[in-house]
Every structure is written in C-alpha cells, then in structure tokens.
Design a protein around this motif. Structure first.
Motif, mmCIF file in Angstrom:
data_model
loop_
_atom_site.group_PDB
_atom_site.id
_atom_site.type_symbol
_atom_site.label_atom_id
_atom_site.label_comp_id
_atom_site.label_asym_id
_atom_site.label_seq_id
_atom_site.Cartn_x
_atom_site.Cartn_y
_atom_site.Cartn_z
ATOM 1 N N PHE A 309 -6.102 -3.330 -0.339
ATOM 2 C CA PHE A 309 -6.664 -3.317 1.018
ATOM 3 C C PHE A 309 -5.633 -3.935 1.959
ATOM 4 C CE2 PHE A 309 -10.375 -3.272 -1.727
ATOM 5 C CZ PHE A 309 -11.212 -2.358 -1.118
ATOM 6 N N PRO A 310 -5.030 -3.153 2.849
ATOM 7 C CA PRO A 310 -4.067 -3.718 3.806
ATOM 8 C C PRO A 310 -4.773 -4.564 4.862
ATOM 9 C CG PRO A 310 -4.376 -1.388 4.218
ATOM 10 C CD PRO A 310 -5.144 -1.694 2.974
ATOM 11 N N GLU A 325 -8.207 -17.250 0.864
ATOM 12 C CA GLU A 325 -9.070 -17.600 -0.256
ATOM 13 C C GLU A 325 -10.026 -16.450 -0.549
ATOM 14 O OE1 GLU A 325 -12.445 -20.913 -1.580
ATOM 15 O OE2 GLU A 325 -11.593 -20.899 0.465
ATOM 16 N N VAL A 326 -10.131 -16.062 -1.838
ATOM 17 C CA VAL A 326 -11.137 -15.096 -2.278
ATOM 18 C C VAL A 326 -12.396 -15.886 -2.599
ATOM 19 C CG1 VAL A 326 -11.764 -13.378 -3.999
ATOM 20 C CG2 VAL A 326 -9.409 -13.498 -3.166
ATOM 21 N N ARG A 327 -13.454 -15.631 -1.841
ATOM 22 C CA ARG A 327 -14.677 -16.417 -1.962
ATOM 23 C C ARG A 327 -15.608 -15.886 -3.049
ATOM 24 N NH1 ARG A 327 -15.334 -21.215 1.123
ATOM 25 N NH2 ARG A 327 -14.069 -21.038 2.996
ATOM 26 N N GLY A 332 -15.679 -10.721 -13.979
ATOM 27 C CA GLY A 332 -14.684 -9.985 -14.759
ATOM 28 C C GLY A 332 -13.637 -9.281 -13.917
ATOM 29 N N TRP A 333 -13.806 -9.254 -12.587
ATOM 30 C CA TRP A 333 -12.815 -8.646 -11.701
ATOM 31 C C TRP A 333 -11.769 -9.689 -11.333
ATOM 32 C CZ3 TRP A 333 -14.141 -4.143 -8.079
ATOM 33 C CH2 TRP A 333 -15.104 -3.315 -8.651
ATOM 34 N N ASN A 334 -10.608 -9.210 -10.873
ATOM 35 C CA ASN A 334 -9.548 -10.095 -10.406
ATOM 36 C C ASN A 334 -9.137 -9.647 -9.014
ATOM 37 O OD1 ASN A 334 -7.765 -12.181 -10.422
ATOM 38 N ND2 ASN A 334 -6.244 -11.189 -11.730
ATOM 39 N N ALA A 335 -9.012 -10.623 -8.086
ATOM 40 C CA ALA A 335 -8.630 -10.294 -6.711
ATOM 41 C C ALA A 335 -7.751 -11.415 -6.171
ATOM 42 C CB ALA A 335 -9.864 -10.113 -5.840
ATOM 43 N N TYR A 336 -6.664 -11.042 -5.487
ATOM 44 C CA TYR A 336 -5.750 -12.025 -4.914
ATOM 45 C C TYR A 336 -4.964 -11.361 -3.783
ATOM 46 C CZ TYR A 336 -2.954 -9.655 -8.493
ATOM 47 O OH TYR A 336 -2.376 -8.714 -9.293
ATOM 48 N N PHE A 337 -4.220 -12.202 -3.034
ATOM 49 C CA PHE A 337 -3.473 -11.723 -1.875
ATOM 50 C C PHE A 337 -1.996 -11.572 -2.231
ATOM 51 C CE2 PHE A 337 -7.195 -13.773 -0.067
ATOM 52 C CZ PHE A 337 -7.617 -12.835 0.863
ATOM 53 N N LEU A 338 -1.383 -10.530 -1.666
ATOM 54 C CA LEU A 338 0.038 -10.272 -1.859
ATOM 55 C C LEU A 338 0.741 -10.215 -0.510
ATOM 56 C CD1 LEU A 338 0.103 -7.422 -4.561
ATOM 57 C CD2 LEU A 338 0.590 -9.843 -4.915
ATOM 58 N N MET A 339 1.933 -10.803 -0.492
ATOM 59 C CA MET A 339 2.841 -10.621 0.635
ATOM 60 C C MET A 339 4.112 -10.041 0.043
ATOM 61 S SD MET A 339 4.448 -13.351 3.340
ATOM 62 C CE MET A 339 2.866 -13.788 4.035
ATOM 63 N N GLY A 340 4.303 -8.742 0.257
ATOM 64 C CA GLY A 340 5.350 -8.046 -0.478
ATOM 65 C C GLY A 340 4.906 -7.934 -1.928
ATOM 66 N N ASN A 341 5.713 -8.456 -2.864
ATOM 67 C CA ASN A 341 5.345 -8.467 -4.282
ATOM 68 C C ASN A 341 4.965 -9.859 -4.770
ATOM 69 O OD1 ASN A 341 5.853 -5.688 -4.661
ATOM 70 N ND2 ASN A 341 8.053 -6.083 -4.837
ATOM 71 N N GLN A 342 4.772 -10.800 -3.827
ATOM 72 C CA GLN A 342 4.513 -12.190 -4.180
ATOM 73 C C GLN A 342 3.054 -12.541 -3.926
ATOM 74 O OE1 GLN A 342 6.863 -14.428 -5.428
ATOM 75 N NE2 GLN A 342 5.103 -15.753 -5.775
ATOM 76 N N ARG A 343 2.400 -13.139 -4.934
ATOM 77 C CA ARG A 343 1.041 -13.628 -4.731
ATOM 78 C C ARG A 343 1.088 -14.867 -3.844
ATOM 79 N NH1 ARG A 343 -2.365 -13.245 -10.322
ATOM 80 N NH2 ARG A 343 -3.810 -14.423 -9.002
ATOM 81 N N VAL A 344 0.206 -14.923 -2.828
ATOM 82 C CA VAL A 344 0.240 -16.034 -1.879
ATOM 83 C C VAL A 344 -1.165 -16.583 -1.678
ATOM 84 C CG1 VAL A 344 2.309 -15.277 -0.643
ATOM 85 C CG2 VAL A 344 0.063 -14.400 0.049
ATOM 86 N N VAL A 359 -6.959 -5.830 -5.678
ATOM 87 C CA VAL A 359 -8.156 -5.917 -6.509
ATOM 88 C C VAL A 359 -7.922 -5.162 -7.809
ATOM 89 C CG1 VAL A 359 -10.621 -5.426 -6.664
ATOM 90 C CG2 VAL A 359 -9.620 -6.069 -4.464
ATOM 91 N N GLU A 360 -8.110 -5.828 -8.947
ATOM 92 C CA GLU A 360 -8.004 -5.209 -10.268
ATOM 93 C C GLU A 360 -9.412 -4.916 -10.784
ATOM 94 O OE1 GLU A 360 -5.851 -7.898 -12.714
ATOM 95 O OE2 GLU A 360 -4.018 -7.810 -11.497
ATOM 96 N N VAL A 361 -9.729 -3.616 -10.934
ATOM 97 C CA VAL A 361 -11.051 -3.199 -11.393
ATOM 98 C C VAL A 361 -11.018 -3.087 -12.917
ATOM 99 C CG1 VAL A 361 -12.876 -1.475 -11.197
ATOM 100 C CG2 VAL A 361 -11.351 -1.915 -9.251
ATOM 101 N N PRO A 362 -11.833 -3.843 -13.653
ATOM 102 C CA PRO A 362 -11.805 -3.757 -15.119
ATOM 103 C C PRO A 362 -12.323 -2.409 -15.594
ATOM 104 C CG PRO A 362 -13.624 -5.140 -14.407
ATOM 105 C CD PRO A 362 -12.819 -4.836 -13.177
#
Length: 731
Positions: A309-310, A325-327, A332-344, A359-362
C-alpha cells in the motif's frame, strides 16, 4: 619490540607528569587487561572495552553506577583521585596495557629534625639527617632520601619535601580485577530524538559467551515520572523480568517506553540485564502534525501473496520526526513499513516522502475481507485485503537437495522430516509431502557430519531446500566383493573387494582374518604383492584380493570366514564371506581279468573294481550291462550307495582311505548256440554325480562232441556238392 617501546615511553611520560606537577601520584597498577575485564580502585570501576567499528580499545570510568568519563588509547586521563593511561593493544589476544595512578590522602606533616621517629599505618619512620636541600629517612630499615621540592614514593606511602616540611601520604587502596563476564549486552541507540506521546522500542541483544546456562534478572533502574517503561520479550508482546540463556546463544529483547503527552527535554532511562547496566537519553520534542495520504484502501489477493500500500507523507513546516506503528492486523499476518527496501519505524521528514505499508498474507488466510490498522504520528488509518483464494489445509511439498562441500550431489543420504524418511536419488534429491507446520529436518550419511535444520512449511507451499554435508576427516567404505564365493577342492579361491577412502585425509588400513576354518590359509594381495596394510589417499579406491587355500582333504560344503579392515582412526568394517567348497566327482571301473573264456552253454564269473579318483564321494551308483543278444549277464551288487575317494594328501604324503566295498561280481552265461569267437560286454556305472564304464572281452569256445557233429555235416555237405557238379557236367 614496537609495543614494548611504546609501553616504556608512556610510563616515562606518566612519571614525568607527576614530577612536573609536584603531585604525590602513586602507581597502583601496571598490567595487561583483557577486553571486557573491569578494574575496581577506590570507589571507581574502570571497564575496558573495544570500539566496535574501528576496533580500538577504550575504558569507561564509573562512579556509583554513573559514567564519569571515557578514556581513549594513548591519553593520560585524570578524574578526581585516579589517573589512567591505555597503552598498546594486542588484537590477537585482545589485551591492552593499562597503568593506574592514585592520589593518596595526606596522613601527616612534620618538620624533619634529626632523631625524630614516628609510625604511619604500619610504617616506622626515623629522621637520620636533614638539611635545606634534602631529608634522609629510615623507613622500616631502608634508607630513603627526599630532595627539596620533590616527591618520593615508598611502597604504599608517598613523601613530599617542600618548604622545610615533610608531608606523608598513604595510598591505602587495593586494585581488584574483575574477569570478563560470560555475557554481553548490545543496543544500537544511546540517544534518541522522539516526539511526546510516541512509543519507543529499542532492541537490546543479550549474548551468552560462556559454557554454562545463564539466568539473568531484567529490570528498569530509573525512568522519568509518569512514563511507562518495561522490558519485553522477542515478540514484543510480553513483559519479562528474568531471562534464561543457553550456552553460545543470544536473544533480542525490547526496551519499551511510552512517552506521555506534553513532555519535552532530555530524559534518561536506565536499565539492567544481570549486572550489566544500560542507559538511553531521549530528547523529547513536541508532536507536530503530518499529512498522511493513503491512495489504495482495499486490494483483492489470493493467500500467500505480498501486498503493498503506497503512502505519501507531507510536511509543510520544518524537519519533523515521524513515528510509524501497525496497530492491528489479522492473527498470523505480518505487516510493516518500508522506505525503499529498508524496514522503518521512525525517520526525519522534511517536505514530502513516499513510504509503503508491506503486508504478508499467509497461505492459510481465511476467505473474506481483513483489516489492517496503523498509526503515523498518532494519525489513525486503515486498509483492507480481500482474500478470494486460500491454501488452508492443503499439504506442503518439500524438495531437498543434498550436496557435499565441493558441490557434488550426495546419493543415498537419509533425510528425516517428521515421521518420514527418504533416501536421496542419484541427483541428491528427496521429496516430501507434509502437513503445514514446523519440522526438524535431519540429513545424514555414512562418512559425513550430521546436519540439522528447522523448516517451516505453510499450507500448500512448495519449498526447495539445499543442504551441504561436510565430510568426516576419516571414513571409508568397502566396495564389491559380495558375500559368497565358489572354490573347487584343491584350488585357490579369490575374493576381491575395494577400499574407498571417503574421508578428507589420507589413511592407512590394516587387513586381517578374524576367523578362518582349521587348516585353511588366507593372504591379502595388492597388485600381486602380499600385504597386511595399505595406504589410500582421500577420494581414492584400491582393490584388494584375498586368496584362500582350503586343505586337500576338506569336504565339500559351505564354510564361513570373517575378514576385517581397520583404519588408523579406529574405524573397523568386517566382511563375512561364505565359501562354497565344490568337490571333484570322478571314478573309474576296470576288470580284474580283462578277458575270460567261456564255453557255449556254460557260465563264467569275473570281477570289476571301482575307484573314486576324485575328491568327493559319489553316491547311488547303479549299473547297466550291454551284451550280445541272448546272453545273460548280471552285475552284483546292483547298487553301490557310496564310493568314497581313494586317497587324500596330508603334507606331501598321499594317504589311502577305507570305505564302502567297491567291487562288482559279474556273472556271464553264454547261450549253447553261440558260435565260437570273441565278444565284448560293456558295463556302465551311473552315480548321482558322475558315471564310468568298462569292457570285458569274452572268448567263446565249443564242446568236443559238438565239434565232431559239425565236421560230419561239413563232409556230407562237401560230398553233395561234388556229386551235383559231376551230374551237371555229364549233361
């Protein structure tokens, strides 16, 4: 030599520094200190450590748990009543030379008069002589001279002579060395700039470098009033107060801090892991708003995919801190923020910045719509993923490829996953179909070190895994040979097998026969040369021949032998050999009287002998007779049950044996009408294993009366022929 010279120079510098300043500094420690060790002197703790990036030594001076000063290499650093210098660094042994000086307290002042004596904390002093330029003392039996305006050190006391007064200082202090702890803590940030109302999560890595299990207490030593500060586990969900670490393992904890609204300025958090303490300074600034633009709010996807999601962030003022912050997210899902290829999690924003919610959908996601909620500087937003296809409950496929260190495929490696075992094929591959879950995979093969890995398989997943097996230094296998050989009595048996060195190193193998039948002999050969041991290079195979010689009198049958091949490393492999000994089945028949005479109408008797000239008994010999028509010929007995060998060799001596009677009685009855003459009779003996035959010549004769009648008949016949010739001739 360079290190030694450096140590001498900085010690001279340290001494001259004391004299120049006329300070009663006393050297209380000079030695090499390992990185991680701690020196305790007075109320100070000096920890020697290493700068991680440039690999340079430095020391941290603590007083009552607070950091007072950091000392770099080669500098003379003075703090209160101690002075420290870090000298040369031995990178190989991780040792740095440390010198410590201590400024002792003043214990006594006196005007030196000859004959004056006094005691100071166990030291007896007496003035022997004094003058304007010097004082001569007797200290515990030693003569000590002190010049005007100078300092003289004796053991743990320092004496200063200035202005006609002797000042006595006593360094009643011990230096205690604490060895390096078996564990270390590392955390990347010691100072952070954050906004009020934000949540801070700082990773703290704890490493057990010892050989035993550690149990460490975790606690927050100090925090600003009203702050929520705690130590969380690796998942960041649970607060922990105690940690257990196995040898040579590490764990990353999270130091969590919730900053209240309306707070500003520099705030300090101190925490402890066991005896190790850490300190983090937070520069808290007031929160300022940031525009958050989410262009995609809902996406359709099948399970097992990654969704992006841009998000566009716009800052209209000066530089601002942004906290992400992912609230909330599905279990079982994984979600995080990326700036370029770096997790921030946070960054400084000036102007406009594009980031991505990843977002990684299992693969086992439920069908339907799922919501992800997140916060950017306290601004709440949400997006959704609609799952239209799932792999929930489908078995996973695991393809394992096993190679050695050189990249070659390893055949027949045993792979255990769960309760299934598969051997790799000629391409080193093994395939499994398993339920989703976490498995312990064990790969092993003789001659290689065992390999273990943890494998996580998701629903319907096809995963490829490559495993490298390391060869053992010493290992071998035996090739070919089989387990049975056939040997004919009186000949030599040959058993061939290969010794293949599968280890990394060259090895020597000893050869021996552990068991062999009595009176048999056996010897090992390589390239036609006898041997008892053989050297084989790594990866090489050599063929060895075992020659077996049974005794001449050995009976046919199966014999068991055991040979052993033992490497110099102690590994032994045995070969169990079954020798099928095959006898030679052969016998002869010969008449005791090759020719006999029998009158027509009479009966004659002769004898035939049988001899077993082979090496094994011949059984169930039956006899057949071939004679002229009308003759009556009988052989007694009709069957010989067993005919044993006539001889065996013992050493160089041929020895006869006794066995079953081997003689036939042959009765021959000649018909009365048999003309006189010579006739042949053939007798054939047929056994279970061999057959033989012989002939008897029979000369038939007529009786005397029969001869006269025959002559009369001949005379009459001759006379009749003459009469007929005359009669025909007259006509």
């Amino acid at each position: 030599m360079k290190r030694k010279a450096f140590v001498i120079v900085f010690l001279l510098l340290l001494s001259s520094f004391s004299l120049i300043n006329a300070q009663p500094w006393m050297t209380v420690f000079e030695d090499k200190v390992k990185i991680g060790e701690t020196l305790i002197v007075g109320g100070y703790k000096i920890e020697v450590t290493l700068e991680k990036n440039e690999m340079k030594p430095y020391a941290i001076i603590y007083e009552s748990g607070d950091i007072k000063k950091v000392v770099g290499q080669g500098n003379i650093t003075e703090i209160d009543s101690i002075r420290i210098v870090l000298g040369s660094y031995d990178a190989e042994n991780q040792e740095v030379f440390v010198a410590l000086q201590y400024k002792p307290p003043l214990m006594k002042e006196l005007s030196p008069e000859k004959g004056t004596s006094f005691d100071v904390d166990g030291y007896s002093l007496e003035v022997i002589d004094s003058g304007s330029d010097r004082v001569l003392l007797n200290i515990n039996g030693d003569r000590v001279e002190i010049k005007e305006n100078s300092v003289r050190v004796y053991d743990k006391i320092a004496l200063e002579y200035t202005g006609g007064v002797v000042k006595i200082y006593h360094a009643n202090v011990e230096v205690v060395r604490e060895e390096k702890k078996d564990y270390e803590i590392h955390y990347p940030f010691r100072g952070l700039k954050v906004e009020a109302g934000a949540e801070v999560q700082i990773p703290v890595e704890v490493i057990n470098k010892g050989n035993g299990e550690l149990k460490l207490q975790l606690k927050v030593i100090s925090k600003p009033p009203g702050w929520d500060v705690k130590v969380l586990d690796e998942s960041g969900r649970y607060e922990v107060s105690e940690l257990t670490l196995k040898p040579s393992t590490s764990v990353t904890l999270t130091l969590f801090a919730k900053i209240p609204e309306g707070v500003s300025g520099v705030k300090r958090i101190r925490f402890a892991v066991g005896e190790e303490t850490g300190e983090i300074n937070l520069n808290v600034i007031k929160r300022e708003s940031v525009d958050v633009v989410v262009s995609l709010l809902g996406i359709e996807s099948e399970a097992g995919q990654n969704i992006t999601f841009p998000i566009t962030l716009k800052n209209h003022g000066g530089e601002k801190d942004v906290t992400l912050e992912v609230r909330e997210k599905p279990a079982g899902w994984n979600a995080y923020f990326l700036m370029g290829n770096q997790r921030v999690r946070s960054f400084l924003l000036e102007g406009e910045q594009e980031i991505t919610l990843f977002v990684e959908v299992p693969r086992n996601a439920e069908l339907g719509e799922h919501e992800i909620r997140f916060s950017i500087n306290g601004i709440e937003r949400s997006v959704s993923v609609f799952v239209y296809k799932t792999y929930k409950g489908e078995p996973a496929k695991l393809l394992v490829t096993v190679k050695d260190e050189e990249g070659s495929f390893v055949q027949k490696a045993k792979i255990d996953v769960g309760n299934k075992t598969v051997l790799t094929d000629s391409y080193g591959k093994a395939t499994f179909e398993l339920k989703p879950g976490v498995y312990r995979l064990v790969a092993e093969r003789e001659g290689y070190e065992k390999s273990e890995e943890e494998v996580t398989l998701e629903d319907g997943e096809e995963k490829t895994l490559e495993i490298t097996l390391t060869k053992l230094p010493y290992y071998f296998e035996l090739e070919g040979g089989g387990d049975t050989i056939a040997v004919t009595v009186g000949s030599t048996g040959v058993y061939r097998f290969g010794i293949k060195n599968l280890g990394k190193e060259e090895d020597t193998y000893s050869l021996s026969l552990l068991s062999i039948p009595e009176e048999w002999s056996g010897e090992f050969y390589y390239a036609e040369s006898p041997l008892r041991s053989i050297k084989v290079s790594s990866g090489e195979s050599k063929e060895v021949v075992l020659r077996l010689v049974p005794p001449f009198n050995a009976q046919p049958g199966e014999y068991n032998l055991t040979a052993a091949v033992k490497s110099s490393s102690g590994l032994e492999k045995r070969i169990n050999i079954v020798v099928k000994l095959i006898g030679e089945y052969k016998f002869e028949m010969y008449p005791e009287t090759p020719m006999i005479s029998v009158k027509a109408g009479r009966e004659g008797v002769t004898y035939v002998s049988l001899e077993n000239i082979g090496t094994a008994p011949v059984t169930n010999i039956k006899f057949e007779v071939s004679a002229p028509q009308g003759w009556d010929v009988r052989a007694i007995p009709q069957v010989i049950p067993e005919l044993r060998p006539s001889y065996f060799e013992e050493g160089n001596v041929r020895v006869g044996t006794t066995g079953v009677e081997s003689r036939l009685t042959v009765t021959i009855k000649v018909p009365e009408t048999a003309p006189a003459g010579t006739y042949q009779i053939t007798i054939t003996g047929k056994g279970d294993q061999a057959q033989a035959s012989t002939q008897i010549t029979v000369r038939v004769t007529q009786s005397s009366s029969t001869a006269y009648i025959g002559m009369l008949i001949l005379a009459l016949t001759f006379g009749a022929v003459i009469w007929m010739m005359r009669r025909v001739g007259r006509r």
